[in-house]
Design a protein around this motif. Structure first.
Motif, PDB file in Angstrom:
ATOM      1  N   SER A 104       0.729  -2.010  -0.311  1.00 35.67           N
ATOM      2  CA  SER A 104       0.031   0.034   0.469  1.00 35.67           C
ATOM      3  C   SER A 104       0.734   1.358   0.414  1.00 35.67           C
ATOM      4  O   SER A 104       0.345   2.452   0.145  1.00 35.67           O
ATOM      5  N   GLY A 105       2.108   1.046   0.021  1.00 32.44           N
ATOM      6  CA  GLY A 105       2.703   2.248  -0.396  1.00 32.44           C
ATOM      7  C   GLY A 105       4.462   1.375  -0.168  1.00 32.44           C
ATOM      8  O   GLY A 105       4.998   0.611   0.017  1.00 32.44           O
ATOM      9  N   TYR A 106       5.165   2.695  -0.339  1.00 30.35           N
ATOM     10  CA  TYR A 106       6.693   1.895  -0.688  1.00 30.35           C
ATOM     11  C   TYR A 106       7.572   3.449  -0.788  1.00 30.35           C
ATOM     12  O   TYR A 106       7.024   4.734  -0.869  1.00 30.35           O
ATOM     13  N   VAL A 107       9.215   2.745  -0.304  1.00 34.70           N
ATOM     14  CA  VAL A 107      10.001   3.575  -0.701  1.00 34.70           C
ATOM     15  C   VAL A 107      11.144   4.049  -1.436  1.00 34.70           C
ATOM     16  O   VAL A 107      11.285   3.090  -2.550  1.00 34.70           O
ATOM     17  N   GLY A 108      11.124   4.959  -2.262  1.00 34.06           N
ATOM     18  CA  GLY A 108      11.438   5.459  -3.688  1.00 34.06           C
ATOM     19  C   GLY A 108      12.785   6.424  -3.837  1.00 34.06           C
ATOM     20  O   GLY A 108      12.782   6.848  -3.121  1.00 34.06           O
ATOM     21  N   GLY A 109      13.451   5.560  -3.556  1.00 31.32           N
ATOM     22  CA  GLY A 109      15.295   5.960  -4.009  1.00 31.32           C
ATOM     23  C   GLY A 109      15.397   7.166  -5.215  1.00 31.32           C
ATOM     24  O   GLY A 109      15.268   6.027  -5.942  1.00 31.32           O
ATOM     25  N   LEU A 110      15.661   8.065  -5.482  1.00 27.52           N
ATOM     26  CA  LEU A 110      15.929   8.582  -6.782  1.00 27.52           C
ATOM     27  C   LEU A 110      16.912   9.303  -6.690  1.00 27.52           C
ATOM     28  O   LEU A 110      17.900  10.131  -5.934  1.00 27.52           O
ATOM     29  N   GLN A 111      18.351   8.598  -7.979  1.00 31.01           N
ATOM     30  CA  GLN A 111      19.802   9.739  -7.919  1.00 31.01           C
ATOM     31  C   GLN A 111      19.481  10.573  -9.255  1.00 31.01           C
ATOM     32  O   GLN A 111      18.918   9.844 -10.404  1.00 31.01           O
ATOM     33  N   VAL A 112      19.269  12.136  -8.965  1.00 32.12           N
ATOM     34  CA  VAL A 112      18.952  13.067  -9.600  1.00 32.12           C
ATOM     35  C   VAL A 112      20.702  13.451 -10.310  1.00 32.12           C
ATOM     36  O   VAL A 112      21.802  14.027  -9.471  1.00 32.12           O
ATOM     37  N   THR A 113      20.948  12.908 -11.551  1.00 29.30           N
ATOM     38  CA  THR A 113      22.135  13.261 -11.647  1.00 29.30           C
ATOM     39  C   THR A 113      22.147  14.586 -12.996  1.00 29.30           C
ATOM     40  O   THR A 113      21.447  14.316 -14.208  1.00 29.30           O
ATOM     41  N   ASN A 114      23.077  15.519 -12.687  1.00 32.51           N
ATOM     42  CA  ASN A 114      23.403  16.684 -13.928  1.00 32.51           C
ATOM     43  C   ASN A 114      24.596  16.299 -14.756  1.00 32.51           C
ATOM     44  O   ASN A 114      25.582  15.705 -14.588  1.00 32.51           O
ATOM     45  N   THR A 115      24.142  15.930 -15.654  1.00 32.06           N
ATOM     46  CA  THR A 115      24.254  15.637 -17.280  1.00 32.06           C
ATOM     47  C   THR A 115      25.188  16.873 -18.008  1.00 32.06           C
ATOM     48  O   THR A 115      25.708  17.136 -19.257  1.00 32.06           O
ATOM     49  N   GLY A 116      24.622  17.978 -17.781  1.00 37.11           N
ATOM     50  CA  GLY A 116      24.688  19.421 -18.795  1.00 37.11           C
ATOM     51  C   GLY A 116      25.389  20.155 -17.652  1.00 37.11           C
ATOM     52  O   GLY A 116      26.730  19.856 -16.606  1.00 37.11           O
ATOM     53  N   ALA A 117      24.732  20.856 -17.909  1.00 36.69           N
ATOM     54  CA  ALA A 117      26.447  22.996 -17.561  1.00 36.69           C
ATOM     55  C   ALA A 117      25.755  22.874 -16.148  1.00 36.69           C
ATOM     56  O   ALA A 117      25.063  22.178 -15.389  1.00 36.69           O
ATOM     57  N   PRO A 118      26.310  23.527 -15.078  1.00 41.44           N
ATOM     58  CA  PRO A 118      26.505  23.615 -13.621  1.00 41.44           C
ATOM     59  C   PRO A 118      24.991  24.257 -13.124  1.00 41.44           C
ATOM     60  O   PRO A 118      24.638  25.053 -14.050  1.00 41.44           O
ATOM     61  N   MET A 119      24.815  24.431 -11.812  1.00 42.62           N
ATOM     62  CA  MET A 119      23.188  24.631 -11.503  1.00 42.62           C
ATOM     63  C   MET A 119      23.251  25.333  -9.731  1.00 42.62           C
ATOM     64  O   MET A 119      24.148  24.184  -9.038  1.00 42.62           O
ATOM     65  N   ASP A 120      23.559  26.108  -9.460  1.00 40.25           N
ATOM     66  CA  ASP A 120      22.766  26.975  -8.274  1.00 40.25           C
ATOM     67  C   ASP A 120      21.942  25.571  -7.794  1.00 40.25           C
ATOM     68  O   ASP A 120      22.003  26.046  -6.940  1.00 40.25           O
ATOM     69  N   GLY A 121      20.846  25.669  -7.787  1.00 38.46           N
ATOM     70  CA  GLY A 121      19.843  25.000  -7.197  1.00 38.46           C
ATOM     71  C   GLY A 121      19.191  24.214  -7.834  1.00 38.46           C
ATOM     72  O   GLY A 121      19.324  24.576  -9.676  1.00 38.46           O
ATOM     73  N   TRP A 122      18.190  23.271  -7.869  1.00 37.49           N
ATOM     74  CA  TRP A 122      18.056  22.946  -8.638  1.00 37.49           C
ATOM     75  C   TRP A 122      16.209  22.519  -8.653  1.00 37.49           C
ATOM     76  O   TRP A 122      15.558  22.291  -7.127  1.00 37.49           O
ATOM     77  N   THR A 123      15.306  22.247  -9.072  1.00 39.08           N
ATOM     78  CA  THR A 123      13.894  21.386  -8.663  1.00 39.08           C
ATOM     79  C   THR A 123      13.616  20.840 -10.148  1.00 39.08           C
ATOM     80  O   THR A 123      13.285  20.258 -11.253  1.00 39.08           O
ATOM     81  N   LEU A 124      12.881  19.557  -9.304  1.00 41.15           N
ATOM     82  CA  LEU A 124      12.753  17.965  -9.981  1.00 41.15           C
ATOM     83  C   LEU A 124      11.043  18.002  -9.665  1.00 41.15           C
ATOM     84  O   LEU A 124      10.437  18.514  -8.903  1.00 41.15           O
ATOM     85  N   ASN A 125      10.737  17.757 -10.709  1.00 41.17           N
ATOM     86  CA  ASN A 125       8.932  17.640 -10.425  1.00 41.17           C
ATOM     87  C   ASN A 125       8.863  16.324 -11.344  1.00 41.17           C
ATOM     88  O   ASN A 125       9.576  15.796 -12.247  1.00 41.17           O
ATOM     89  N   PHE A 126       7.854  15.971 -10.987  1.00 43.40           N
ATOM     90  CA  PHE A 126       6.672  14.632 -11.630  1.00 43.40           C
ATOM     91  C   PHE A 126       5.606  14.203 -11.290  1.00 43.40           C
ATOM     92  O   PHE A 126       4.936  14.958  -9.502  1.00 43.40           O
ATOM     93  N   THR A 127       4.817  14.204 -12.011  1.00 44.98           N
ATOM     94  CA  THR A 127       3.338  13.651 -11.601  1.00 44.98           C
ATOM     95  C   THR A 127       3.318  12.047 -11.700  1.00 44.98           C
ATOM     96  O   THR A 127       2.990  10.546 -12.401  1.00 44.98           O
ATOM     97  N   TRP A 128       2.580  11.695 -10.290  1.00 46.57           N
ATOM     98  CA  TRP A 128       1.449   9.998 -10.043  1.00 46.57           C
ATOM     99  C   TRP A 128       0.656  10.190 -11.891  1.00 46.57           C
ATOM    100  O   TRP A 128      -0.296  11.174 -11.570  1.00 46.57           O
ATOM    101  N   PRO A 129       0.856   8.594 -11.708  1.00 47.13           N
ATOM    102  CA  PRO A 129       0.540   8.169 -12.546  1.00 47.13           C
ATOM    103  C   PRO A 129      -1.693   8.030 -12.484  1.00 47.13           C
ATOM    104  O   PRO A 129      -2.482   8.179 -13.565  1.00 47.13           O
ATOM    105  N   ARG A 130      -1.002   8.370 -11.263  1.00 43.65           N
ATOM    106  CA  ARG A 130      -2.917   7.498 -11.343  1.00 43.65           C
ATOM    107  C   ARG A 130      -3.331   8.586  -9.924  1.00 43.65           C
ATOM    108  O   ARG A 130      -2.749   9.327  -8.854  1.00 43.65           O
ATOM    109  N   ALA A 131      -5.137   8.664  -9.226  1.00 43.67           N
ATOM    110  CA  ALA A 131      -5.155   9.943  -8.809  1.00 43.67           C
ATOM    111  C   ALA A 131      -5.145   8.958  -7.257  1.00 43.67           C
ATOM    112  O   ALA A 131      -5.207   9.025  -6.567  1.00 43.67           O
TER     113      ALA A 131
END
Length: 677
Positions: A586-613
């Motif tokens: 009924s739930g899970y622990v999700g681990g995310l590894q976010v890698t920047n392969t472009g230009a350096p970032m001073d800060g970042w925002t990660l967005n995603f959408t739950w596929p289901r309501a």
């Protein structure tokens, strides 16, 4: 089903008052718009679609009266020897140590009833306390000695309920109760049984997506039950077995994902064989032991679930049970609900004798639901998309080989509705159609000629099937064959399909249509049998059909549906890897590894959408997490920039109350990332 007969499932609580429809409502029913799209084809109706369970504690299992009633309901498959009894039952001497075996319930008596019903049999071999040799001997007796020709054999029943995950209701004498041990024996059973009759089909017990203990990885296991079983035995099996007791009347929206996730699990392990492995729902019931089990709300939910499961390609849905017994007695929608999981009355009484069920074999409301579905969608018909703009009314449709079309409308409201029906890809004949109806408290399905192809009145708490004839004879080509997708990227996919046989005129072109619910979008057309679709959305599931059009404009039926999912970009300025670190169904622990392969970032925002309501954010860490509806945002903590090649490791708890479709599209500072899983 465990031998207590009424396995603990999520309780269904109906607090509906007695039916009382005001006269004004009866005179001025509320409107509902129904859309039927014959271009959006789903699965064909299987021969074995309408099924039910027999159990060896039921003395009336093989009686002529029972068989005749099941035949009249359109039942085409009967399962034996009965839920959890399967894992204690020894067929040769007709015993079930620790359980009750009623008279007149032996295997040959069961088969006599199967034949009288005009159905096929599904037999569950004893895994819990039996052996592969015992199962092989059963195949020999059934198909060689007696010539019964039984095709479907499943190995065990709910064997994940053997205590390995904590709860223990299923008998299992094996010292090792892991999925790996079940899979090892499953292979041995398949080999031994097919050595006797190579034409039989072997079924493996799986957990149903989002139903306990699905996705749980127990100590010492290399994966969840399904992953371990399929990784070992997918090359030996012919179908998988799911059970579903939703415990509520509004859960059919979970079905497409439930079946799709199961197919994806099969595909990961079966390779080229995946398309030949079927899915069977060998136990299903909408109710619980509290309320709404055998009255009209349960019947409406049953019809909706059967049609939805079959339209999504399940080859049998088997009601639990033919006879089951009286439970908690309540009043639901003006009628006595006996808390009985059976299709037919067992004529039992409460322990104090204060309430008794009606006469033996009196059909309960869900019986008429199965009967209605069997008349609505017949073997060889093709389900097509249908939908309404009213949540209280659901719609299903099936196209018939003779050119006819049937539409089943399910009104779960106490109010009547005036339905306006609109058709895409189909022109019905004028004149009043045949209408089948079952209403609250009715003891039969009535057949009349009423309304029109475009207008019907739906009584309160009713099942209505409208049977239409086409406006003229069909002269178009045959339907194209099963499409396939190759070279799928984040924005493109190449589709191919077998050529359609021409009708009176040659085939001029093929049209590719994408399903959006009951609406379709034409993605393109071609004179050949291959087409590359472009401008697709990354990480998106698509369902398409192909239609042939001849030189005179005549249209074929739709091809079978093809479902594929686009990838994320192969190259991007960011990469996100999602790992499910633990899951508790009924739930899970999700681990995310976010890698920047472009230009350096001073800060970042990660967005995603739950596929289901039915998914939501429980908590998150190593970033500032927020949620707005289905939109999730993780913002870097102060000073949390990312240099080129640098990775941020963050995590979250995701909750779900339906099949857990993982998020697949992640954007970092607005750019779609390459995703890894």
């Amino acid at each position: 089903m465990p031998k207590t007969l009424l396995r603990a499932a999520s309780a269904i609580v109906l607090t509906l008052a007695a039916l009382n429809v005001p006269a004004a409502h009866a005179q001025n029913p509320a409107p509902v718009e129904v859309t039927v799209n014959a271009r959006a084809a789903l699965a064909d109706v299987p021969e074995t679609g309408i099924g039910t369970n027999h159990a060896i504690w039921d003395t009336h299992l093989g009686s002529d009266d029972t068989a005749d009633l099941l035949k009249a309901a359109g039942v085409r498959l009967l399962r034996y020897p009965g839920g959890s009894y399967s894992d204690i039952y020894h067929w040769a001497d007709h015993t079930a140590p620790g359980g009750y075996v009623a008279p007149n319930t032996d295997f040959d008596t069961f088969m006599a009833g199967v034949r009288r019903t005009g159905a096929q049999a599904m037999v569950t071999a004893n895994y819990g306390t039996g052996t592969a040799e015992e199962a092989a001997a059963w195949v020999r007796y059934a198909n060689v000695t007696k010539g019964y020709g039984i095709e479907y054999w499943e190995i065990g029943n709910e064997n994940y309920g053997n205590g390995h995950y904590g709860a223990a209701w299923e008998a299992d004498d094996h010292d090792d109760k892991s999925p790996a041990e079940y899979a090892r024996h499953l292979v041995a059973y398949a080999d031994a049984m097919k050595a006797v009759d190579p034409d039989i089909k072997i079924g493996a017990v799986l957990t149903t997506p989002a139903e306990w203990p699905d996705a749980i990885v127990a100590e010492g296991d290399e994966g969840s039950w399904n992953e371990v079983v399929l990784s070992t035995a997918a090359h030996k099996i012919d179908f998988v077995v799911l059970h579903w007791y939703p415990g509520a009347l509004d859960r059919t929206d979970r079905v497409p994902d439930m079946i799709q996730l199961t197919r994806e699990q099969i595909a990961r392990h079966a390779g080229a064989r995946a398309e030949r492995i079927g899915i069977a729902m060998t136990e299903f019931n909408t109710g619980s032991s509290s309320n709404g089990t055998n009255t009209q709300p349960g019947a409406l939910a049953a019809a909706d679930a059967y049609a939805t499961l079959l339209a999504n390609g399940v080859f049998t849905v088997d009601w639990w049970n033919v006879h089951n017994g009286i439970g908690a007695v309540t009043e639901v929608e003006g009628h006595t609900d006996y808390g009985d999981f059976g299709l037919l009355s067992s004529a039992g009484c409460t322990s104090d004798g204060s309430v008794c069920e009606p006469a033996l074999n009196t059909p309960f409301a869900p019986y008429y639901a199965l009967q209605m579905v069997s008349r609505f969608a017949r073997p060889g018909d093709q389900f097509v998309r249908a939908a309404t703009d009213q949540p209280a009314v659901s719609a299903h449709a099936a196209r018939r080989p003779d050119g006819g079309l049937a539409v089943m409308l399910i009104n779960t409201s106490r109010d009547p509705y005036s339905a306006t029906l609109d058709y895409a890809g189909y022109t019905p004949a004028t004149g009043a159609p045949t209408v089948l109806s079952h209403t609250n408290g009715a003891t039969e399905i009535t057949t009349t000629t009423a309304g029109s192809a475009t207008s019907q009145v739906l009584p309160p708490l009713s099942l209505t099937t409208v049977v239409l004839s086409p406006d003229g004879a069909r002269t178009g080509p045959d339907a194209p064959g099963q499409p396939a997708a190759t070279a799928v990227t984040d924005t493109t996919a190449t589709l191919t399909w077998p050529r359609a046989a021409a009708g009176d005129r040659p085939v001029a072109k093929y049209e590719i249509h994408r399903q959006h619910g009951a609406v379709t979008e034409q993605l393109g057309e071609t004179a050949g049998t291959s087409f590359t679709v472009r401008n697709l959305t990354p990480g998106t599931r698509y369902t398409v059909n192909v239609i042939a059009r001849d030189s005179g404009g005549g249209l074929s039926w739709s091809s079978p549906p093809l479902t594929f999912t686009t990838t994320t970009p192969a190259t991007s300025s960011c990469r996100v890897k999602l790992t499910v670190e633990s899951d508790w169904a009924s739930g899970y622990v999700g681990g995310l590894q976010v890698t920047n392969t472009g230009a350096p970032m001073d800060g970042w925002t990660l967005n995603f959408t739950w596929p289901r309501a039915w998914q939501s954010l429980g908590s998150g860490w190593s970033a500032t997490w927020t949620e707005d509806g289905q939109e999730v945002k993780a913002v870097s903590e102060p000073g949390g920039g990312l240099d080129t090649g640098e990775t941020a490791t963050i995590g979250f708890v995701g909750n779900y109350s339906g099949p857990n479709v993982l998020p697949s599209v992640f954007t970092l500072n607005g750019t779609v990332c390459t995703a890894e899983f």
